[in-house]
Every structure is written in structure tokens, then in C-alpha cells.
Design an enzyme around this catalytic site. Structure first.
Site, mmCIF file in Angstrom:
data_model
loop_
_atom_site.group_PDB
_atom_site.id
_atom_site.type_symbol
_atom_site.label_atom_id
_atom_site.label_comp_id
_atom_site.label_asym_id
_atom_site.label_seq_id
_atom_site.Cartn_x
_atom_site.Cartn_y
_atom_site.Cartn_z
ATOM 1 N N LYS A 33 0.807 -1.212 0.000
ATOM 2 C CA LYS A 33 0.000 0.000 0.000
ATOM 3 C C LYS A 33 0.847 1.271 0.000
ATOM 4 C CE LYS A 33 -1.085 1.383 3.891
ATOM 5 N NZ LYS A 33 -1.561 1.696 5.236
ATOM 6 N N THR A 34 1.796 1.328 0.911
ATOM 7 C CA THR A 34 2.626 2.534 1.011
ATOM 8 C C THR A 34 3.426 2.733 -0.268
ATOM 9 O OG1 THR A 34 2.807 2.062 3.357
ATOM 10 C CG2 THR A 34 4.258 3.755 2.478
ATOM 11 N N ASP A 217 -4.242 8.118 3.174
ATOM 12 C CA ASP A 217 -3.816 6.793 3.628
ATOM 13 C C ASP A 217 -4.786 6.305 4.711
ATOM 14 O OD1 ASP A 217 -2.223 4.594 3.908
ATOM 15 O OD2 ASP A 217 -0.773 5.559 5.236
ATOM 16 N N GLU A 218 -4.899 5.004 4.889
ATOM 17 C CA GLU A 218 -5.753 4.434 5.946
ATOM 18 C C GLU A 218 -7.134 5.076 5.953
ATOM 19 O OE1 GLU A 218 -4.716 1.874 7.504
ATOM 20 O OE2 GLU A 218 -2.632 2.064 8.182
ATOM 21 N N GLN A 248 -9.656 -3.944 7.719
ATOM 22 C CA GLN A 248 -8.751 -3.596 8.820
ATOM 23 C C GLN A 248 -9.238 -2.384 9.594
ATOM 24 O OE1 GLN A 248 -4.390 -4.200 8.315
ATOM 25 N NE2 GLN A 248 -4.879 -4.313 6.143
ATOM 26 N N ARG A 630 -0.497 -10.316 10.503
ATOM 27 C CA ARG A 630 0.819 -9.787 10.901
ATOM 28 C C ARG A 630 1.922 -10.816 10.655
ATOM 29 N NH1 ARG A 630 -0.088 -5.590 9.596
ATOM 30 N NH2 ARG A 630 -2.097 -6.474 9.019
#
Length: 777
Positions: A33-34, A217-218, A248, A630
Site C-alpha cells: 500500500k505505502t 492513507d488508511e 482492517q 501480521r
DNA sequence: AGGCTCTGGTTTTTT
DNA sequence: ACCAGAGCCT
């Protein structure tokens, strides 16, 4: 240019090279994503879609903002300075500093963090003689913040009873107090900035024209106000690129609104929805478990992660008799992993609530395994650091009563509670700050207070020409803080932290581009290139064209903002290779080779309180999804039959989440407990010895209350009652939230929900099938 | 003013 | 069980 796009998968490539239009990117866990976000920005600039000054990139945390900035710096040959990259709060602060007059704020306005806000509220209530038992300050704080996050000022909040009416009054009083003191809380930063843009047409048009590309973002974590702010900032020509993952979304409890994603899709008429489903983190079994689990959630935008990494290890499941056993097993397993060559920092222990860490910490200490717990006090939240900052704040803005009250008698100067009460009375009488009211005080109190004011004035005079680090250094000495802590037995650490504030100041002026020679309290001259009228040619008030470089803040103001907005690391000292312990929430965004998710028991994870909240269980499931994703190579899930909680032993059934993961993905290290079966025999593929369970076991009584609530039968019974029971306007009693009034009803049967306005707990939607509501008069 | 005892609360948390 | 905060005592 080709190298920028090299190694992107087709989905990523599509996202990065989208046309200049609104887009929603559904970015699964570990899907890069980043990378997509930063590459998109670099690509836009490199291909002339936009100049750096036309970029606005918003993140949720400072960490994410920094990472984006760093990655961009490495990707692009140009400076990232002209771009606006930061958190919602950071960017709003920047805009408010640049246009403080239009925003109705003093130039030196201060930012209250959560703790400052609470003490401000307490002080306000004390001044008004409000019963803090009846109206708990914490609840008022929550009330105020939620109102602001809905974009509501006191006169806009609907109060349907006397209790809420009082809260509204207090909200107004708090607001007046903040305005008089020249301080803003976190929510205010956003709301003020939103209102500034809303009411100031030239300014709004200017920024809308400037920011051709807004990247978020997010996105699933944004609240209503943040979304409204984005909408306000996005002009007709702006392309908003929103990246998020509805699966998420784990922060609904603090106002995050996943619905923003579908709202965005609709309201911005999004034509480009791209799903990033290729996962680069986890092995197949782990991903399959995550996918299967999250399938159980109803309202999803829909997404399925896949990997090229192969199935890998099975997901290992361990059942322990007690939390102590769970911890011992954990330690043995970790020892074995380290033996196999894993470094400690590649291992994470996750849990649902902080209280769970203790038993495990104890076991780790016993085994001599270094570990690190995330969470806890951060640097700028430490008592001594906040004291030092309070002195700095008083120099900057003497009307800041929160700062005044904090240090007026620290170190002690013979100014007691009584004197402060009198001073507060005087301040109210003359409608001024406590600082300004000091001259009205007489007698001994008056002279002591006078001496304090003189000291602050002296500091202000003596630091006039000093640089920021010099100013900080001067203040921690002249305030007597250093001398005070020298007399304390445990004071050495605190003194070191005070020295650390000087270092932080040095780092700040260096990194923010002020330079080491800049006087702390002078505005730097605006670079010529930036003071020229900008391309849009739109006149902007305040004589400020744009807030491009931090010239709209003096180094001191900038530093104080920085301290409030970025409280520093919230983890113990880094450095040593250590096993990582944290809540699942804290683990979001991180990855580890081996992950232990512990305490997977009904009532704990999913947490019992989640049953009271609307869609609470789904959020718990998303949390579990975050936990699972994770793990890169090895995932362990553990639960216990009994554990100590609040000083009492609780007997638990294993989490329903186990039933939502296909059995073939799981490998039970302990015998499968059939309902009612006793444990016996050993577990096989575990570092834990074979014969652990041959020891005498405690028979575990099956759990009562929580288990019963979730059984389908009980559910059905409750809902039948629900259909007959309630109507709007009716008074009800809830065991946790107390008395309330029904303000809304929806759904039928097991789906039936009521909206209840509780006094101090605010208004909540409750599922009748689970909430234990009683009708009252 | 500082240290003591008592009491209540106890999911998750960034800015 | 354990911590934080408030109130009370010296």
C-alpha cells in the site's frame, strides 16, 4: 521513469498510473500500500501531472507521514518540501497557523493534548461548581470530542434531556474558556480548519485550486469530520486518491467511520476502484485462515488475499489450562524459535488487552528473554517534560491557564490550592486569564504569585534573542526544575529527560529547516520565491499566500505544536534485540516472522463488551484478521481454560474464531478438547515437552453468562421479547450505562436494535438481542 | 506539602 | 490483582 514502475504488479501499476480522477484503492494487508501511494505521487510529478506544490498527502499517524516523506525523498530527485505531507492534525495546524486571524485564533495559540484537555475541563467545572460525580469530566470530554467530530458546535447539539442539556452548557463553557486562553484541542484543530475553509471562500478556492492531487492513507480510519474536511478541500479539479482496507477497520470505537469508503465512492462518483489483493507478506496457510475468518463478516467491500509464497507451515493452536501455562508454553516455544535461528525481534506476542501482558512478561523475565512492550508513557507525556513545556508555553502565551496551573507551584513556591482558588475567582471576575489576574491578588498569596509572574517575565526577556535549544536549556534551569529534581531520589532520570528536551529542540530546528541559528521567538523571513503571488492569482487574506515552509510558525511555536501533535515513541527503549509484546491494535501495520496471538477466548477476544456495540463482533473479527495477517511464516493461536482477571479466576471457552478457520489449516498442539472432554496426553510438534499435560489438570467448568448469551437459543428467546418490549421515548436501564431513553428503533427479531440516549455515556445503538436492557418508568 | 490509605475501575488509542 | 486518583493526616 520505467524504473519507477518496475516490479509493480498489474494491480499496483494500474493504481499508480490512474488518470487524474477520484479513485478508491482497496489495499489488503501486506499488499504494498505505502509503495503504491508513494510511487503514485512520484509518478504524477515525474510525468508532469502536477507540481510538488499541488500534492496533499494525509496520513493518520506521524510515523506513516514520515515514512512517506522518506520514501519519496529517495524516489524523487527534488525536495519534498513544497508538498503538504502530514497527519490530519498536523496539516490543519499548519493551515491555522498561516491563517490564524481568519480562523479567529491568536498567533500563539497552543494545542491541548488529551491530558491537557481533561485538566482544562476539570478546571472549568470546578470554577462553575459543577458536581463532578454527577457529570464526570471524562464523559464530558468524550461528549465534547464526539460533538466536534460530528462537526457540531454547542448550539447545534441536540439535547433531549436535562442531563444532556447540562453537557451542552458545559461544552459551551469549555469552548469559551479555550477561546479566552487561546488554546485548541485536537478535535478543534480539525473543526476550526474545516470551518475556516467553509466560511472563507477565497481561501477555500485558493487551496482547492492548489491541491490538484489529494492522497489519503488508511482511509477506513477517518472520522466524519476528517472526511468532511477532505470534501471541503477537494475542488472540482482535485483528484482524491483514497487508500484503505475496510477489513482492517478497527477504530470505530474512537470515531472512525468505515462508511466513509462507500460514501466516498458514491459522492465522488468514483470510476476507478482497484483492489490490491496480492500479498507479499504471509505464507498461504496464514492467508487462507485470514480470508476464511473475514468471510464471516457481512458488510464488506469484498477482497481476497493471495500469495505466491506457497502454503508454508500450518497454523499452530495451543490450549492451556491457565494463563500461567499459556505463558510458560509461549516461553518454551520462543526459546525453540530462537534456537532455530530466529532473532528475537522477529517474534511478536499479541493480545487483546494490555492487562494480559503481565503474566507473559513475568515468564519472559524468568526465562531471561529480553522483550519490549509497546504502549505506555511517551516522551512528551512525561511529567517533567510536560512541566518544561508548560513554562515554554507560558512564555509564548501567558493566557494558557492549563500551562499556568500546571507549573505555578511546581517546583513549590508556597502557592497553595486556596490561593489558586482566589486567583481563579479573580480571573473569572475580570474575565481574564489567571496570569493576568495576578496583579489583583493581595497579601502573601499575591506576593508569591507576583514573584512567579516576574520569573516568567524575566524568562521571556532573557530568552528573547536565544535559539530554541538555548531557550529550552535556559527555561529548565531558570524555572528551578533541574534544581528540584536534583533533590529528589528518583530525579536523575527526570533530569536526563529534561536534557533530552534540549536535544529534541536541536533536532527539531535542524530537521524542520529553521537552522541552528534561528532565534526561537522570531518568524523567519519568508523566502522571496515563495512570497510571490501564486499561480492561481487568487488573493488570500492575512497577506499569506501559502503555508509552504514553516515560516508561519516561530521555532518555539513549531516546537510546542510538535510536542503536542507528536508525543514521541510509545515504546520502551529500542536498540536491543527483543521479543515484541503489544496489543493487536498496536500491531496494525507491522509484520513479524513469527506471531503468537494469545488469549483467544470468548469474552476476551472477542471481547465481551463488543457485544454491546453496534457491529462490535464484526470489529473484533477484523481485529483478529489484523492479528493473523501480521505473521509472515509462523502463526500460533493460543487460549486457556481459565485465567485470572480482575483478581478473579474466569473460566473461558475458546474463541468462536477458531470455528471460523478451516480445520485443515490448523494444527492442534494439544488434543482437541471435545465438549466436556478432559485433557490428556501430549501434543507432538511443539517445543513444549510431550508430558506437560500428564500433570494433574484442573477440570474446567464451562463458562456461564457470556457463553449463554451467545447461544442461538438464548438469542432467539431474547429477540422474541425484543419485538414486544420497547418503544421510542421509553426509559430503560442498562447495567453498564445506567438509565437512558430510547430515541430510535430499527430491525426486528434478532436484528432489532434500539438507539438509547444515556446521560453520561452518550447515545448508543444497542442490539436488543445482546444488550441487557430493562424498561423503567 | 508530601506521604499515607482508601476506593473505584478495569478493551482497544492517535492526534 | 493492580493501578490511579482522591481525600486525609501529619
Amino acid at each position: 521513469m520505467p524504473d519507477l514502475l518496475a516490479n509493480l504488479n498489474p494491480e499496483q501499476l494500474a493504481a499508480v498510473t490512474l488518470p487524474d480522477e477520484p479513485a478508491l484503492i482497496l489495499a489488503g494487508a501486506g499488499s504494498g500500500k505505502t509503495r503504491v501511494l508513494t510511487t503514485r505521487i512520484a509518478w504524477l510529478i515525474q510525468n508532469g501531472h502536477v507540481s510538488p506544490a499541488g500534492i496533499l498527502a494525509v496520513t493518520f499517524t506521524n510515523k506513516a507521514a514520515k515514512e512517506m516523506q522518506a520514501r519519496l525523498g529517495a524516489m524523487l530527485p527534488i525536495s519534498t518540501r513544497a508538498m503538504w505531507i502530514g497527519t490530519f492534525h498536523g496539516l490543519c495546524n499548519r493551515m491555522l497557523r498561516a491563517h490564524y486571524r481568519d480562523a479567529g485564533l491568536p498567533q500563539s495559540f497552543q494545542i491541548l493534548d488529551q491530558a491537557d484537555q481533561l485538566s482544562s475541563i476539570k478546571r472549568m467545572m470546578k470554577g462553575l461548581n459543577v458536581d463532578d460525580e454527577k457529570y464526570p469530566p471524562k464523559n464530558l470530554q468524550y461528549f465534547i470530542n464526539s460533538a466536534k467530530e460530528q462537526g457540531l458546535r454547542p448550539n447545534e447539539v441536540e439535547a433531549n434531556d436535562a442531563f444532556n442539556q447540562k453537557f451542552v452548557e458545559l461544552y459551551q463553557a469549555y469552548q469559551d474558556q479555550c477561546q479566552r486562553e487561546g488554546v485548541v484541542d485536537f478535535a478543534e484543530l480539525l473543526l476550526r480548519c474545516f470551518e475556516l475553509l467553509k466560511h472563507n471562500e477565497p481561501l477555500r478556492t485558493h487551496y482547492q485550486a492548489r491541491f490538484r492531487h489529494i492522497l489519503v492513507d488508511e482511509f477506513q480510519d477517518t472520522n466524519k469530520l476528517q472526511y468532511a474536511w477532505l470534501k471541503m478541500l477537494a475542488g472540482q479539479q482535485s483528484a482524491v486518491f483514497a487508500v484503505g482496507d475496510d477489513d482492517q477497520s478497527i477504530y470505530a470505537f474512537r470515531g472512525a467511520n468505515v462508511g466513509n469508503m462507500s460514501d466516498f465512492e458514491r459522492e465522488f462518483r468514483v470510476r476507478h476502484l482497484i483492489k490490491l489483493e496480492q500479498n507479499y507478506r504471509s505464507h498461504g496457510n496464514i492467508l487462507d485462515a485470514a480470508n476464511a475468518l473475514i468471510e464471516n463478516n457481512a458488510r464488506r467491500l469484498g477482497k481476497n488475499l493471495r500469495t505466491d509464497a506457497g502454503q508454508g507451515e500450518p497454523v499452530r493452536v495451543f490450549e492451556a489450562a491457565t494463563d500461567l501455562q499459556e505463558a510458560s508454553w509461549l516461553v518454551e516455544e520462543i526459546k525453540a524459535l530462537i534456537q532455530q535461528g530466529l532473532s528475537r525481534q522477529e517474534i511478536a506476542i499479541l493480545y487483546r488487552s494490555n492487562a494480559q501482558s503481565r503474566v507473559m512478561e513475568h515468564a519472559l523475565v524468568g526465562a531471561g528473554i529480553p522483550y519490549r512492550v509497546y504502549g505506555g508513557l511517551r516522551f512528551f507525556e512525561r511529567q517533567e517534560v510536560k512541566h518544561a513545556l508548560a513554562y515554554l508555553r507560558l512564555i509564548e502565551n501567558p493566557n494558557d491557564d492549563t500551562a499556568f496551573a500546571r507549573v505555578v507551584n511546581f517546583p513549590t513556591r508556597g502557592i497553595g490550592a486556596r490561593s489558586l482558588e482566589l486567583l481563579a475567582d479573580a480571573a473569572r471576575l475580570y474575565n481574564c486569564s489567571m496570569y493576568a489576574a495576578v496583579p489583583y491578588m493581595t497579601g502573601k498569596a499575591g506576593s508569591n504569585l507576583g514573584a512567579f509572574v516576574k520569573m516568567i517575565e524575566k524568562m521571556r526577556f532573557e530568552t528573547q534573542q536565544l535559539t530554541l535549544p538555548e531557550t529550552v536549556s535556559h527555561v529548565i534551569e531558570a524555572s528551578g526544575l533541574i534544581a528540584h529534581y536534583q533533590t529528589e531520589k528518583e530525579g536523575q532520570d527526570r533530569i536526563e529527560n529534561l536534557q533530552e528536551v534540549v536535544h529534541a529542540a536541536t533536532a527539531f530546528v535542524t530537521e524542520e529547516g529553521y537552522g541552528l541559528d534561528a532565534p526561537a521567538r522570531l518568524l523567519a523571513p519568508r523566502p522571496a520565491a515563495l512570497s510571490a503571488p501564486d499561480a492561481t492569482g487568487i488573493p488570500v487574506t492575512d497577506g499569506v499566500v501559502d503555508a509552504d515552509v514553516p515560516v508561519e510558525m516561530t521555532p518555539l511555536a513549531g516546537f510546542l505544536s510538535h510536542a503536542s501533535l507528536e508525543a514521541g515513541d510509545n515504546q520502551a527503549e529500542a536498540g536491543q534485540d527483543a521479543v515484541q509484546l503489544m496489543t493487536v491494535h498496536a500491531a496494525k501495520g507491522l509484520e513479524f516472522t513469527s506471531v503468537f496471538v494469545t488469549g483467544l477466548e470468548e469474552g476476551l477476544f472477542p471481547h465481551e463488551n463488543s457485544a454491546l456495540e453496534l457491529d462490535g463482533l464484526e470489529e473484533e473479527r477484523r481485529l483478529m484478521y489484523v492479528a493473523i495477517t501480521r505473521a509472515k511464516e509462523r502463526l500460533y493461536l493460543s487460549f486457556t481454560q481459565s485465567r485470572m482477571l480482575h483478581g478473579q479466576t474466569r473460566y473461558n471457552v475458546r474463541s468462536r474464531f477458531f470455528d471460523e478457520i478451516p480445520e485443515e489449516l490448523l494444527k492442534f498442539l494439544t488434543p482437541r478438547a471435545q465438549p466436556g472432554a478432559r485433557l490428556s496426553g501430549g501434543g507432538g510438534d511443539s517445543a513444549w515437552g510431550r508430558d506437560w499435560f500428564s500433570r494433574p489438570q484442573v477440570a474446567a467448568p464451562r463458562q456461564e453468562a457470556w457463553a449463554a448469551t451467545r447461544s442461538d437459543q438464548a438469542l432467539a428467546e431474547r429477540s422474541r421479547a425484543a419485538d414486544t418490549g420497547f418503544k421510542v421515548g421509553q426509559g430503560v436501564f442498562h447495567p453498564k450505562f445506567g438509565e437512558g431513553k430510547i430515541t430510535g428503533l430499527e430491525g426486528t427479531g434478532a436484528e432489532a436494535r434500539v438507539q438509547v440516549a444515556f446521560g453520561r455515556h452518550g447515545t448508543k445503538w444497542l442490539a436488543l438481542a445482546v444488550a441487557k436492557l430493562q424498561a423503567i418508568e
